[in-house]
Scaffold this motif. Structure first.
Motif, PDB file in Angstrom:
ATOM      1  N   UNK A  37       0.729  -1.275   0.098  1.00 17.05           N
ATOM      2  CA  UNK A  37       0.025  -0.059   0.146  1.00 17.05           C
ATOM      3  C   UNK A  37       1.092   1.243  -0.111  1.00 17.05           C
ATOM      4  N   UNK A  38       2.215   0.998   0.297  1.00 21.32           N
ATOM      5  CA  UNK A  38       2.948   2.204   0.315  1.00 21.32           C
ATOM      6  C   UNK A  38       3.854   2.343  -0.763  1.00 21.32           C
ATOM      7  N   UNK A  39       3.551   1.627  -2.009  1.00 18.65           N
ATOM      8  CA  UNK A  39       4.046   1.752  -3.194  1.00 18.65           C
ATOM      9  C   UNK A  39       5.273   0.718  -3.585  1.00 18.65           C
ATOM     10  N   UNK A  40       5.277  -0.196  -2.883  1.00 13.34           N
ATOM     11  CA  UNK A  40       6.196  -1.068  -3.174  1.00 13.34           C
ATOM     12  C   UNK A  40       5.861  -2.478  -3.878  1.00 13.34           C
ATOM     13  N   UNK A  41       6.394  -3.118  -4.633  1.00 13.28           N
ATOM     14  CA  UNK A  41       6.092  -4.366  -5.265  1.00 13.28           C
ATOM     15  C   UNK A  41       6.705  -5.497  -4.323  1.00 13.28           C
ATOM     16  N   UNK A  42       5.952  -6.151  -3.652  1.00 15.38           N
ATOM     17  CA  UNK A  42       6.548  -7.097  -2.426  1.00 15.38           C
ATOM     18  C   UNK A  42       6.456  -8.495  -2.881  1.00 15.38           C
TER      19      UNK A  42
END
Length: 227
Positions: free
Chosen positions: A23-28
């Motif tokens: 949700x903070x903009x990283x692809x995890x």
């Protein structure tokens, strides 16, 4: 969108961290053990690895050793709160930073952003290298030479050495090094800067007169000798 690999056997924690980071903009991408996480970390797909120290089977320390044999991808270690031994071992083996567990997802995201931000080229920098004595650094390329030979530096080691090189001949405080090199204020009893400096000194070796080119200035900080 920066791709982050999260390696931890705590399924509940991994789910919470992955959800927040996404949700903070990283692809995890997640892996729940070292055996699955190691080949992913070495695959060249990710910008950063978050690695838990305590895992069954191949633990985080062993995974970090194997990563550093082949890659300088940034690594943040998750360590047990108060366990200085794991923190120091991780830093000595080439971890860029550590976050004690239990940790908040917000703190981890901030540490990730700090490391990745310091790896981005600064548009204000020109393409001229920083040269002082036997050291030459190209900040935009994240490349360094010592006595004409390439230096194999982690992202944090490069940051710290660049700060010293830009201030060659002057003392730089540990607080400044921590804030600008690690992206966080220096915490009480935090030995991260000392460990990183020890690794950098080891990679640089000694000058002709037997001194290290990085001098410790007692109760002040560190100084890169201007030759």
């Amino acid at each position: 969108m920066s791709k982050v690999l999260l390696i931890d056997d705590d399924a509940e924690l991994v789910e919470m961290l992955a959800d927040y980071l996404s949700r903070d903009g990283f692809a995890v991408t997640t892996a729940h053990n070292g055996e699955k996480g190691l080949p992913l970390a070495l695959g060249g797909e990710f910008a950063l690895v978050v690695l838990d120290v305590m895992m069954p089977g191949t633990n985080g320390i062993e995974v970090l050793k194997q990563i550093r044999q082949q890659s300088q991808i940034p690594v943040i270690m998750l360590t047990a709160r108060g366990d200085d031994t794991d923190r120091i071992i991780g830093l000595e083996l080439g971890a860029d930073d550590y976050v004690p567990k239990p940790c908040t997802a917000r703190e981890l995201a901030a540490r990730i952003r700090a490391i990745l931000r310091r790896m981005e080229p600064n548009p204000a920098d020109n393409h001229q290298p920083i040269t002082t004595g036997n050291l030459v650094l190209w900040p935009q390329q994240r490349r360094a030479l010592w006595c004409g030979a390439p230096l194999d530096l982690t992202s944090t080691e490069f940051n710290l050495l660049e700060i010293l090189a830009r201030n060659a001949g002057a003392t730089v405080s540990k607080q400044t090094l921590s804030e600008n090199g690690l992206g966080r204020p220096l915490a009480k009893f935090d030995r991260s800067i000392e460990v990183h400096m020890s690794r950098i000194r080891e990679k640089l070796g000694l000058l002709a007169d037997g001194r290290s080119c990085i001098q410790t200035v007692i109760r002040q900080g560190y100084l890169l000798i201007r030759e």
